[in-house]
Design a protein around this motif. Sequence first.
Motif, PDB file in Angstrom:
ATOM      1  N   ALA A 450     -12.806   7.648  -8.134  1.00 49.57           N
ATOM      2  CA  ALA A 450     -11.815   6.550  -7.699  1.00 49.57           C
ATOM      3  C   ALA A 450     -12.067   5.868  -6.276  1.00 49.57           C
ATOM      4  O   ALA A 450     -13.021   6.680  -5.532  1.00 49.57           O
ATOM      5  CB  ALA A 450     -10.415   7.313  -7.513  1.00 49.57           C
ATOM      6  N   VAL A 451     -11.939   4.893  -6.168  1.00 51.49           N
ATOM      7  CA  VAL A 451     -12.432   4.010  -5.029  1.00 51.49           C
ATOM      8  C   VAL A 451     -11.143   4.039  -4.041  1.00 51.49           C
ATOM      9  O   VAL A 451     -10.199   3.224  -4.637  1.00 51.49           O
ATOM     10  CB  VAL A 451     -13.221   2.720  -5.172  1.00 51.49           C
ATOM     11  CG1 VAL A 451     -13.414   2.052  -3.866  1.00 51.49           C
ATOM     12  CG2 VAL A 451     -14.291   2.977  -6.023  1.00 51.49           C
ATOM     13  N   SER A 493      -3.746   1.388  -3.949  1.00 50.75           N
ATOM     14  CA  SER A 493      -4.837   1.846  -2.960  1.00 50.75           C
ATOM     15  C   SER A 493      -5.661   2.538  -3.508  1.00 50.75           C
ATOM     16  O   SER A 493      -6.718   2.920  -2.577  1.00 50.75           O
ATOM     17  CB  SER A 493      -4.056   2.730  -1.529  1.00 50.75           C
ATOM     18  OG  SER A 493      -3.344   3.776  -2.204  1.00 50.75           O
ATOM     19  N   GLY A 494      -5.774   2.976  -4.806  1.00 48.87           N
ATOM     20  CA  GLY A 494      -6.967   3.616  -5.191  1.00 48.87           C
ATOM     21  C   GLY A 494      -7.103   3.259  -6.862  1.00 48.87           C
ATOM     22  O   GLY A 494      -6.116   3.053  -7.430  1.00 48.87           O
ATOM     23  N   MET A 495      -8.320   2.887  -7.130  1.00 51.28           N
ATOM     24  CA  MET A 495      -8.751   2.127  -8.295  1.00 51.28           C
ATOM     25  C   MET A 495     -10.014   2.767  -8.966  1.00 51.28           C
ATOM     26  O   MET A 495     -10.557   3.481  -8.207  1.00 51.28           O
ATOM     27  CB  MET A 495      -8.865   0.766  -8.117  1.00 51.28           C
ATOM     28  CG  MET A 495      -7.791  -0.013  -7.649  1.00 51.28           C
ATOM     29  SD  MET A 495      -6.206  -0.255  -8.794  1.00 51.28           S
ATOM     30  CE  MET A 495      -7.015  -1.206 -10.019  1.00 51.28           C
ATOM     31  N   SER A 496     -10.020   2.809 -10.161  1.00 49.81           N
ATOM     32  CA  SER A 496     -11.282   3.364 -10.822  1.00 49.81           C
ATOM     33  C   SER A 496     -12.371   2.389 -10.362  1.00 49.81           C
ATOM     34  O   SER A 496     -12.037   1.339  -9.831  1.00 49.81           O
ATOM     35  CB  SER A 496     -11.267   3.259 -12.216  1.00 49.81           C
ATOM     36  OG  SER A 496     -10.926   1.870 -12.606  1.00 49.81           O
ATOM     37  N   VAL A 505      -1.070   4.807  -5.944  1.00 47.75           N
ATOM     38  CA  VAL A 505      -0.066   3.777  -5.335  1.00 47.75           C
ATOM     39  C   VAL A 505       0.654   4.181  -4.047  1.00 47.75           C
ATOM     40  O   VAL A 505       0.750   5.550  -3.846  1.00 47.75           O
ATOM     41  CB  VAL A 505       0.874   3.174  -6.396  1.00 47.75           C
ATOM     42  CG1 VAL A 505       0.201   2.468  -7.538  1.00 47.75           C
ATOM     43  CG2 VAL A 505       1.908   4.298  -6.813  1.00 47.75           C
ATOM     44  N   GLU A 506       0.880   3.503  -2.944  1.00 55.55           N
ATOM     45  CA  GLU A 506       1.752   3.930  -1.998  1.00 55.55           C
ATOM     46  C   GLU A 506       2.610   2.794  -1.458  1.00 55.55           C
ATOM     47  O   GLU A 506       2.392   1.865  -1.725  1.00 55.55           O
ATOM     48  CB  GLU A 506       0.633   4.270  -0.791  1.00 55.55           C
ATOM     49  CG  GLU A 506      -0.124   3.296  -0.435  1.00 55.55           C
ATOM     50  CD  GLU A 506      -1.233   3.932   0.741  1.00 55.55           C
ATOM     51  OE1 GLU A 506      -1.293   3.435   1.803  1.00 55.55           O
ATOM     52  OE2 GLU A 506      -2.090   4.750   0.262  1.00 55.55           O
ATOM     53  N   ILE A 507       3.716   3.483  -0.819  1.00 57.82           N
ATOM     54  CA  ILE A 507       4.519   2.141  -0.160  1.00 57.82           C
ATOM     55  C   ILE A 507       4.547   2.013   1.059  1.00 57.82           C
ATOM     56  O   ILE A 507       4.322   2.855   1.773  1.00 57.82           O
ATOM     57  CB  ILE A 507       6.087   2.420  -0.638  1.00 57.82           C
ATOM     58  CG1 ILE A 507       6.320   2.562  -2.226  1.00 57.82           C
ATOM     59  CG2 ILE A 507       7.005   1.774  -0.114  1.00 57.82           C
ATOM     60  CD1 ILE A 507       7.769   2.873  -2.666  1.00 57.82           C
ATOM     61  N   THR A 508       4.218   0.872   1.233  1.00 59.63           N
ATOM     62  CA  THR A 508       3.959   0.446   2.941  1.00 59.63           C
ATOM     63  C   THR A 508       5.219   0.562   3.566  1.00 59.63           C
ATOM     64  O   THR A 508       6.276   0.132   3.165  1.00 59.63           O
ATOM     65  CB  THR A 508       3.383  -0.884   2.935  1.00 59.63           C
ATOM     66  OG1 THR A 508       4.096  -1.917   2.357  1.00 59.63           O
ATOM     67  CG2 THR A 508       1.805  -0.975   2.273  1.00 59.63           C
ATOM     68  N   GLY A 509       5.176   0.942   4.842  1.00 59.81           N
ATOM     69  CA  GLY A 509       6.475   1.221   5.457  1.00 59.81           C
ATOM     70  C   GLY A 509       7.112   2.340   5.196  1.00 59.81           C
ATOM     71  O   GLY A 509       8.284   2.559   6.089  1.00 59.81           O
ATOM     72  N   HIS A 510       7.043   3.000   4.559  1.00 64.11           N
ATOM     73  CA  HIS A 510       7.421   4.298   4.238  1.00 64.11           C
ATOM     74  C   HIS A 510       6.859   5.506   4.832  1.00 64.11           C
ATOM     75  O   HIS A 510       5.582   5.540   5.008  1.00 64.11           O
ATOM     76  CB  HIS A 510       7.662   4.633   2.632  1.00 64.11           C
ATOM     77  CG  HIS A 510       8.617   5.634   2.200  1.00 64.11           C
ATOM     78  ND1 HIS A 510       8.086   7.063   2.377  1.00 64.11           N
ATOM     79  CD2 HIS A 510       9.786   5.556   1.768  1.00 64.11           C
ATOM     80  CE1 HIS A 510       9.115   7.859   1.947  1.00 64.11           C
ATOM     81  NE2 HIS A 510      10.255   6.983   1.290  1.00 64.11           N
ATOM     82  N   VAL A 516       0.146   9.456  -7.561  1.00 65.90           N
ATOM     83  CA  VAL A 516      -1.446   9.569  -8.161  1.00 65.90           C
ATOM     84  C   VAL A 516      -1.493   9.473  -9.669  1.00 65.90           C
ATOM     85  O   VAL A 516      -0.762  10.502 -10.173  1.00 65.90           O
ATOM     86  CB  VAL A 516      -2.389  10.553  -7.478  1.00 65.90           C
ATOM     87  CG1 VAL A 516      -2.205  10.393  -5.695  1.00 65.90           C
ATOM     88  CG2 VAL A 516      -1.365  11.951  -7.689  1.00 65.90           C
ATOM     89  N   GLN A 517      -2.414   9.027 -10.402  1.00 67.31           N
ATOM     90  CA  GLN A 517      -2.569   9.454 -11.669  1.00 67.31           C
ATOM     91  C   GLN A 517      -3.112  10.477 -12.063  1.00 67.31           C
ATOM     92  O   GLN A 517      -3.162  10.944 -13.174  1.00 67.31           O
ATOM     93  CB  GLN A 517      -3.244   8.058 -12.433  1.00 67.31           C
ATOM     94  CG  GLN A 517      -3.206   8.264 -13.550  1.00 67.31           C
ATOM     95  CD  GLN A 517      -1.946   7.868 -14.433  1.00 67.31           C
ATOM     96  OE1 GLN A 517      -1.262   7.140 -14.391  1.00 67.31           O
ATOM     97  NE2 GLN A 517      -1.591   9.023 -15.206  1.00 67.31           N
TER      98      GLN A 517
END
Length: 547
Positions: A450-451, A493-496, A505-510, A516-517
């Motif tokens: 993952a990148v 924030s992370g992709m193959s 995925v992440e929530i900004t401001g939290h 995570v998959q």
Amino acid sequence: MARFIFITGGVVSSLGKGLASAALGALLQARGYSVRLRKLDPYLNVDPGTMSPFEHGEVFVTDDGAETDLDLGHYERFTGVAARMTDSVSSGRIYSNVLEKERRGDYLGKTIQVIPHVTDEIKDFIRTGEDEVDFMLCEIGGTVGDIEGLPFFEAIRQFSQDKPRGQCIFMHLTLLPYMKTSGELKTKPTQHSVKELRSIGIAPDILVCRSEGPIPEKERAKLALFCNVRPEAVIAAQDLRSIYEAPLAYHREGLDQAVLDAFQIAPAPKPNLDKWEDVADRIFNAEGQVKVAIVGKYTQLEDAYKSIAEALTHGGMANRVTVKAEWIDAEIFEREDPSPYLEGFHAILVPGGFGERGTEGKIRAAQFAREHNVPYLGICLGMQMAVIEAARNLAGLADAGSEEFDHESGKKRFTPVVYHLKEWVQGNTKVERRVGDDKGGTMRLGAYDAVLKQGSKVAEIYGATAIDERHRHRYEVDIKYRDKLEDCGLRFSGMSPDGRLPEIVEITGHPWFIGVQFHPELKSKPFAPHPLFDDFVRAAKETSRLV
């Protein structure tokens, strides 16, 4: 060439053969030896991949994509040696291999029998990689006397005869029940278990006896006499406060020395147990406590989430706090408001799973965490539920859902924000799957790269932008909704590496909201906590200071 230690069990199941094997592996490592641990399971499933967690606990996944018994998780956590596909086999796999060879004509028309064909297949499995390590520890699942285990016991008996004298030993784990009325530890069940083992040609060199307390010298001498082992080879396995105390406890009892004596290795290298003493110190001298709610569907059996529970413990050790994990059935939140159940927790974790049952409750748990700024970690399905929650409540896709649930019901009810993955790239190979394929071994399994997005929270946590993690799933978040979701604050924030499959995925401001998959819990160890669990518990610790 490796020396072989075969670990068997008797009297009752669930005595802790896997833990004893893992602890022994750690002790041999502490003396400077290299080890590999293997599990031979007598059940007829080809692997645990299609077994219900209620039946067998969690499925542990290796880097090379094998679905294995949860004991391999113990092996990895205690030794740090990454398990492989060649470290786990079942009767189902053995018989499948034999029948495939018979169909191909490999046996040249011979009549196929348990002896020698099935036992030879088992022995071939045991031999794999024998030149790579100093010690090979092979645990036989079940208990002596189980009819389905007989081919395995016969195979290891033959194997010990095939090898030069002194290259194989047998360690037998039994129970010493305590009779309160008479105030005695009873040795008779162990005597009968050893008698059963000897009747099939195997004489144990070491007895490991589970008990509530120490074994008095009288009972130890009796076991040695009637079971034909040396008194110093009768090892007490007392109940412990933590499984991570096991290497130190077994060393105090002399297990590693008994093994070296059985192999006539002298002088024995002195062990370096500093690592395990530090682990024990962090567990027993914690400086606080955090409460984590695990909202799942297999909560009646905690072994269904064994690696998650252990990874949380590791995160607690890294932060010198005790993690008190409480299991909450996700279905409750489909009927009731989650707030009264979740308000007292410092963090929320939603683990993986299969099927629609309990998913609406998981979605509501993710919503509670997002709206109340509670640290949230969603793993596999837990990430997908967080994405669906954001799609419904932030992006305006009120009917967002997963194709998995439509396939299960046979009706189209949802906008498929999560879809069935039909093809992907594994190494240099294109993999294709259809909904109607066999269930076993057909998921996206094993380690994938993952990148991570530069400047993202996860890149900061990992301290890197290129990672690899273990997967076990059939469904993926659809990136065609990416822009709409990112506009609402859900960052991919992370992709193959090819940019097609969302990994994080992440929530900004939290304060801390990550999905995570993959399954980070599978790579966490007490002396090397996974970065995500380390930071998740750190965030929970910060929350605990605010409430």
